[in-house]
Design a protein around this motif. Structure first.
Motif, mmCIF file in Angstrom:
data_model
loop_
_atom_site.group_PDB
_atom_site.id
_atom_site.type_symbol
_atom_site.label_atom_id
_atom_site.label_comp_id
_atom_site.label_asym_id
_atom_site.label_seq_id
_atom_site.Cartn_x
_atom_site.Cartn_y
_atom_site.Cartn_z
ATOM 1 N N UNK A 158 0.846 -1.195 0.000
ATOM 2 C CA UNK A 158 0.000 0.000 0.000
ATOM 3 C C UNK A 158 0.880 1.243 0.000
ATOM 4 N N UNK A 159 2.006 1.188 0.711
ATOM 5 C CA UNK A 159 2.926 2.322 0.717
ATOM 6 C C UNK A 159 3.466 2.604 -0.685
ATOM 7 N N UNK A 160 3.741 1.543 -1.450
ATOM 8 C CA UNK A 160 4.196 1.728 -2.835
ATOM 9 C C UNK A 160 3.141 2.465 -3.650
ATOM 10 N N UNK A 161 1.893 2.054 -3.488
ATOM 11 C CA UNK A 161 0.807 2.680 -4.247
ATOM 12 C C UNK A 161 0.600 4.132 -3.821
ATOM 13 N N UNK A 162 0.636 4.359 -2.529
ATOM 14 C CA UNK A 162 0.439 5.722 -2.030
ATOM 15 C C UNK A 162 1.581 6.634 -2.487
ATOM 16 N N UNK A 163 2.800 6.156 -2.347
ATOM 17 C CA UNK A 163 3.959 6.958 -2.745
ATOM 18 C C UNK A 163 3.919 7.260 -4.241
ATOM 19 N N UNK A 164 3.596 6.256 -5.045
ATOM 20 C CA UNK A 164 3.525 6.470 -6.489
ATOM 21 C C UNK A 164 2.444 7.444 -6.891
#
Length: 220
Positions: free
Chosen positions: A48-54
């Motif tokens: 989820x952090x990857x998606x949020x950061x992206x």
């Protein structure tokens, strides 16, 4: 495959929080990030952090739009299927004047749409076995396509273009399942698999031979 002789059925949108407008830029950014990352690695390797950061948002903001990364995938699948259905639709006046051209257009639309979203297509297939929501969503998609194909076969039989034979639904199930499998094998570069350039002609020949029991159906 889809059939344009039948009325479109609208599937409920799954996996996203319905309180948000579909045109929200942050939601679109999450979806675009997910599709890009799925082209690089499996969903299990995406956080989820990857998606949020992206998407340029915080983790708490992500959850304002989606309940999980699996919910993002569900929405992506919904959108790709809707795009394929729209691309393969034809005017609803009735039977096509040129059935061969009609079926070719339908198959080519599916190939083009799922090829354009190859990462989502392959991710859905990988996740389906272990995720009930994805499995149920895809089962509903397949049922819709089967129903449309069966209706198309019945219509062609009623107008005398296709001969009577095995039950239309049984043919539709076999043809639709075959088409799904062929496309997946090609997109996943499995061995053996059809070359992408041969997919439409090969599938078209099988559909025509099965539905019409002839290589070329009669034109109006």
């Amino acid at each position: 495959m889809t059939d344009t002789f039948a009325q479109d059925t609208t599937r409920p949108r799954r996996g996203r929080r319905e309180s948000r407008p579909s045109g929200d830029d942050r939601e679109q950014a999450i979806l675009a990030t997910a599709e890009r990352l799925l082209g690089e690695r499996d969903l299990s390797e995406i956080s989820v952090d990857d998606l949020a950061r992206g998407a340029g948002i915080s983790r708490p903001t992500f959850y304002f739009y989606f309940a999980s990364k699996e919910a993002v995938l569900l929405t992506l699948i919904d959108r790709v299927v809707a795009e394929a259905d729209a691309a393969s639709s034809a005017p609803p006046e009735g039977a096509p004047a040129d059935p061969t051209a009609h079926w070719c257009t339908v198959i080519d639309a599916f190939l083009a749409t799922f090829r354009a979203h190859r990462a989502v297509t392959l991710a859905a297939a990988r996740v389906r076995g272990g995720n009930r929501e994805v499995r149920e969503l895809w089962a509903g998609v397949m049922e819709t396509w089967v129903a449309r194909a069966a209706h198309a076969i019945d219509c062609e039989r009623e107008r005398g273009a296709a001969p009577q034979g095995l039950p239309a639904r049984d043919l539709a199930i076999a043809l639709t399942s075959m088409t799904e499998r062929v496309l997946h094998a090609t997109f996943a570069a499995e061995r053996p698999a059809l070359a992408e350039a041969r997919v439409v002609d090969t599938l078209l020949g099988i559909w025509l031979a099965t539905v019409y029991q002839a290589p070329t159906p009669p034109r109006e």
